[in-house]
Structures are given as C-alpha cells and as structure tokens.
Design a protein around this motif. Structure first.
Motif, PDB file in Angstrom:
ATOM      1  N   GLY A   1       7.948  -3.376   2.698  1.00 20.95           N
ATOM      2  CA  GLY A   1       7.128  -3.289   1.601  1.00 20.95           C
ATOM      3  C   GLY A   1       5.956  -4.281   1.674  1.00 20.95           C
ATOM      4  O   GLY A   1       4.718  -4.005   1.073  1.00 20.95           O
ATOM      5  N   ASP A   2       5.995  -5.445   2.197  1.00 20.05           N
ATOM      6  CA  ASP A   2       4.915  -6.447   2.219  1.00 20.05           C
ATOM      7  C   ASP A   2       4.708  -6.995   3.524  1.00 20.05           C
ATOM      8  O   ASP A   2       3.919  -7.920   3.824  1.00 20.05           O
ATOM      9  CB  ASP A   2       4.890  -7.450   1.379  1.00 20.05           C
ATOM     10  N   ALA A   3       5.067  -6.014   4.680  1.00 18.41           N
ATOM     11  CA  ALA A   3       4.858  -6.234   6.071  1.00 18.41           C
ATOM     12  C   ALA A   3       3.398  -5.738   6.517  1.00 18.41           C
ATOM     13  O   ALA A   3       2.716  -5.020   5.897  1.00 18.41           O
ATOM     14  CB  ALA A   3       5.977  -5.622   7.072  1.00 18.41           C
TER      15      ALA A   3
ATOM     16  N   THR B   1       0.845  -1.224   0.050  1.00 17.65           N
ATOM     17  CA  THR B   1      -0.067   0.014  -0.003  1.00 17.65           C
ATOM     18  C   THR B   1       0.988   1.309   0.063  1.00 17.65           C
ATOM     19  O   THR B   1       2.344   1.130   0.261  1.00 17.65           O
ATOM     20  CB  THR B   1      -0.857   0.103   1.180  1.00 17.65           C
ATOM     21  N   LYS B   2       0.378   2.280  -0.420  1.00 17.28           N
ATOM     22  CA  LYS B   2       1.075   3.526  -0.255  1.00 17.28           C
ATOM     23  C   LYS B   2       1.651   3.985   1.405  1.00 17.28           C
ATOM     24  O   LYS B   2       2.712   4.706   1.477  1.00 17.28           O
ATOM     25  CB  LYS B   2       0.300   5.013  -0.473  1.00 17.28           C
ATOM     26  N   PHE B   3       1.129   3.219   2.294  1.00 19.89           N
ATOM     27  CA  PHE B   3       1.500   3.595   3.643  1.00 19.89           C
ATOM     28  C   PHE B   3       2.796   2.776   3.960  1.00 19.89           C
ATOM     29  O   PHE B   3       3.677   3.419   4.603  1.00 19.89           O
ATOM     30  CB  PHE B   3       0.587   3.101   4.567  1.00 19.89           C
TER      31      PHE B   3
ATOM     32  N   TRP C   1       5.571   4.821   1.879  1.00 18.31           N
ATOM     33  CA  TRP C   1       5.799   6.011   2.718  1.00 18.31           C
ATOM     34  C   TRP C   1       6.746   5.735   3.834  1.00 18.31           C
ATOM     35  O   TRP C   1       7.894   6.494   3.981  1.00 18.31           O
ATOM     36  CB  TRP C   1       4.783   6.838   3.088  1.00 18.31           C
ATOM     37  N   TYR C   2       6.533   4.692   4.376  1.00 15.61           N
ATOM     38  CA  TYR C   2       7.130   4.519   5.775  1.00 15.61           C
ATOM     39  C   TYR C   2       8.805   3.930   5.283  1.00 15.61           C
ATOM     40  O   TYR C   2       9.622   4.385   6.046  1.00 15.61           O
ATOM     41  CB  TYR C   2       6.758   3.309   6.415  1.00 15.61           C
ATOM     42  N   MET C   3       9.039   3.426   4.070  1.00 16.40           N
ATOM     43  CA  MET C   3      10.150   3.202   3.764  1.00 16.40           C
ATOM     44  C   MET C   3      11.001   4.286   3.528  1.00 16.40           C
ATOM     45  O   MET C   3      12.370   4.189   3.204  1.00 16.40           O
ATOM     46  CB  MET C   3      10.062   2.112   2.626  1.00 16.40           C
TER      47      MET C   3
ATOM     48  N   SER D   1       0.934   5.656  12.066  1.00 16.51           N
ATOM     49  CA  SER D   1       2.136   6.574  11.858  1.00 16.51           C
ATOM     50  C   SER D   1       2.071   7.557  10.650  1.00 16.51           C
ATOM     51  O   SER D   1       2.431   8.890  10.850  1.00 16.51           O
ATOM     52  CB  SER D   1       3.680   5.887  11.641  1.00 16.51           C
ATOM     53  N   TRP D   2       1.425   7.270   9.389  1.00 14.07           N
ATOM     54  CA  TRP D   2       1.378   8.162   8.371  1.00 14.07           C
ATOM     55  C   TRP D   2       0.217   9.182   8.751  1.00 14.07           C
ATOM     56  O   TRP D   2       0.456  10.446   8.349  1.00 14.07           O
ATOM     57  CB  TRP D   2       0.877   7.297   7.200  1.00 14.07           C
ATOM     58  N   VAL D   3      -0.709   8.705   9.406  1.00 16.90           N
ATOM     59  CA  VAL D   3      -1.712   9.959   9.936  1.00 16.90           C
ATOM     60  C   VAL D   3      -1.129  10.971  10.841  1.00 16.90           C
ATOM     61  O   VAL D   3      -1.307  12.088  10.339  1.00 16.90           O
ATOM     62  CB  VAL D   3      -2.738   9.204  10.549  1.00 16.90           C
ATOM     63  N   GLY D   4      -0.165  10.678  11.770  1.00 13.71           N
ATOM     64  CA  GLY D   4       0.602  11.363  12.699  1.00 13.71           C
ATOM     65  C   GLY D   4       1.408  12.275  11.798  1.00 13.71           C
ATOM     66  O   GLY D   4       1.460  13.587  12.172  1.00 13.71           O
ATOM     67  N   GLU D   5       1.943  11.648  10.806  1.00 15.03           N
ATOM     68  CA  GLU D   5       2.918  12.712   9.952  1.00 15.03           C
ATOM     69  C   GLU D   5       2.224  13.645   9.179  1.00 15.03           C
ATOM     70  O   GLU D   5       2.773  14.634   8.971  1.00 15.03           O
ATOM     71  CB  GLU D   5       3.630  11.805   9.167  1.00 15.03           C
TER      72      GLU D   5
END
Length: 282
Positions: free
Chosen positions: A172-174, A145-147, A150-152, A182-186
């Motif tokens: 990538g597939d975890a 996913t995009k999440f 982004w994290y990577m 974490s994405w929402v917070g950022e």
C-alpha cells in the motif's frame, strides 16, 4: 316370245355340286367346333376357383401361329412394352439437373488464430499514450496511489508476496514505479508481454529469461535504471517506459513514483542498465 323367269318352287333346291358340298360340310364342322368350344369354355369358367383368370375361348379357337388379329405370331401388331426376348428393360438413370453456379464471389477464408492474435496486439504508441495520460497523478498523504491499490487486488501480488515475503498491506505504501508499468500493461491487455511485478530486479530478469532484453532504446520499451551507473541487473533501482530517443545520450520517459508522481522525464543513458522489449504490433 321371250322366256319368262321362273319362280323358285318352295321346298326344292338345286342339286349341289361337289365343291359346294365340300364347303358346306367343312363349314358345318368348323362352326360346330366353335360352338362346342364356346360351350366348353363357359363350362370351365363356371368351375374355376375364385380369383383365377379364365382362358379366353377366342384364344383357344385360334389356329396355331396366329395372333388375336390374325397376324403371324412372329410379328407384333402394335408397339410393345419391352424387347422381344421378354426381359424387363433396364432402368435408365435420369441425369440430375446441373447445379447452378453461384454467381456470388467466394468468401474469404477465416483468418488463423495466429494472425488474429497478432492483429489484436497493441502498438507501442498506444502504450505510451496511456502512460502519458496518467501524468500528474500523485501520492496521497499516506503515500498511496491507485496503482498500488490495483496491484494489491491482483493474483500476481500474492505470487510476489510468496516470493519476497512481507504482507499484502505492505504494498500500500511501497515504491510503486514498477506497479505503474505493470498497470499500463494490464490496461492495454498486454501483461504477458509487459510483465507484472513490484520488484524491479525480478522484472528485469523476467525479460532476460524470455529473450527480450537489450541495450537499444525503443519507443514503448521498459527501461531499467541504476542511479550509481551500475551495469548489473542486481543494481537496478527504478523503472519507466521509453517515449523516444532524444539523442545518443538522452531518452525521454514516462515514470511512476518520480518525485512521488507520474511524470515525463529526460534521462541520461549513463544510468540505464538495459531495456525490456514487449512484442508490440508494428
């Protein structure tokens, strides 16, 4: 017949009396002295060096105690430029004109950085609204996913990789429920309060270490689950965001990686280990 007036005989004078003789003698001396004084002053002026001020002959001829106009020296004949003592007059300080009062209202003081920071904090409603806007996003065929993508790209991914081991591509597939939170917070500029991690257990411990951990559901709180009902942080398996408390035993949440997508869920509080509390603006 009346006596006729006689004409003066040329060359003859009346016999002077003693008073007229004294006047003529004294006057002659005075006049002579004045003439001699004038001549002497003229002679002196002719030999004075260049730039010198000659003494006035009239002033030299004055009798002691008289001024140029004949007034006694103790009296002044006109307005003087200073006191009689000869000292220069003290300068009088002129008063500066009073500054005009500014009629404009006083400007408010600048807000402190602490107040500005508090005002810039997002609200819980803003965090929930962003999380709900992602509902429906699913994994692609490779489980990505995009999440995760982004994290990577974040520096935090390299920190957690150094802590947990593995490879960067492994994210990538975890499982990506924590990457979603974490994405929402950022995205709302609040990572320092929401936290950022890919491992739910470490994320829960981070809230505990910062003194923002509890058991009461609140809107916008980060909720940690253990499906077997465990109460220890080490039992945590999943994470989401609280939307609201439905009743004493149920909460509504937004979760990533719920059935391989972002979904709104109702969860029993029996499977909740605890809550992390970001310091939202009220």
């Amino acid at each position: 017949m009346p006596r006729a007036h006689c004409k003066k005989t040329p060359g003859r004078h009346r016999k002077p009396n003693s008073l007229s003789l004294a006047w003529r003698t004294t006057g002659g001396v005075v006049v002579g002295a004045a003439v001699l004084g004038t001549a002497a002053a003229t002679a002196n002026a002719s030999v004075l060096p260049f730039g010198s001020t000659p003494v006035s002959s009239a002033a030299a001829d004055l009798a002691p105690g008289l001024t140029a106009r004949g007034a006694p020296s103790g009296r002044t004949s006109g307005r003087t430029s200073g006191p009689a003592s000869g000292k220069a007059p003290k300068p009088t300080a002129s008063k500066a004109p009073a500054a005009k009062r500014d009629a404009r209202p006083e400007q408010p003081r600048a807000k402190t950085s602490e107040k500005a920071a508090a005002k810039s904090r997002p609200t819980a409603a803003q965090a929930i609204r962003l999380a709900r806007s992602q509902v429906g996003i699913e994994e692609d065929g490779g489980g990505e996913t995009k999440f995760q993508e982004w994290y990577m790209t974040t520096s935090r991914a390299r920190e957690t990789l150094a802590r947990d081991g593995g490879s960067l591509d492994g994210y990538g597939d975890a499982n990506w429920c924590d990457m979603f939170v974490s994405w929402v917070g950022e995205q709302i500029g609040f990572s320092e309060q929401v936290g950022s991690d890919a491992w739910t257990v470490a994320h829960a411990r981070w809230f505990q270490e910062h003194g923002r951990w509890g058991t009461e559901p609140r809107p916008g709180a980060i909720v940690f689950f253990a499906w077997d009902g465990g109460e220890s942080v080490d039992d945590i398996e999943h994470v989401g965001m609280v939307v609201e408390k439905v009743d004493d035993g149920t909460i509504e949440t937004v979760e990533g990686n719920a059935d391989n997508a972002v979904r709104v869920k109702e969860r029993s509080t029996d499977v909740v280990v605890g809550y992390g509390y970001p310091d939202y603006r009220s």
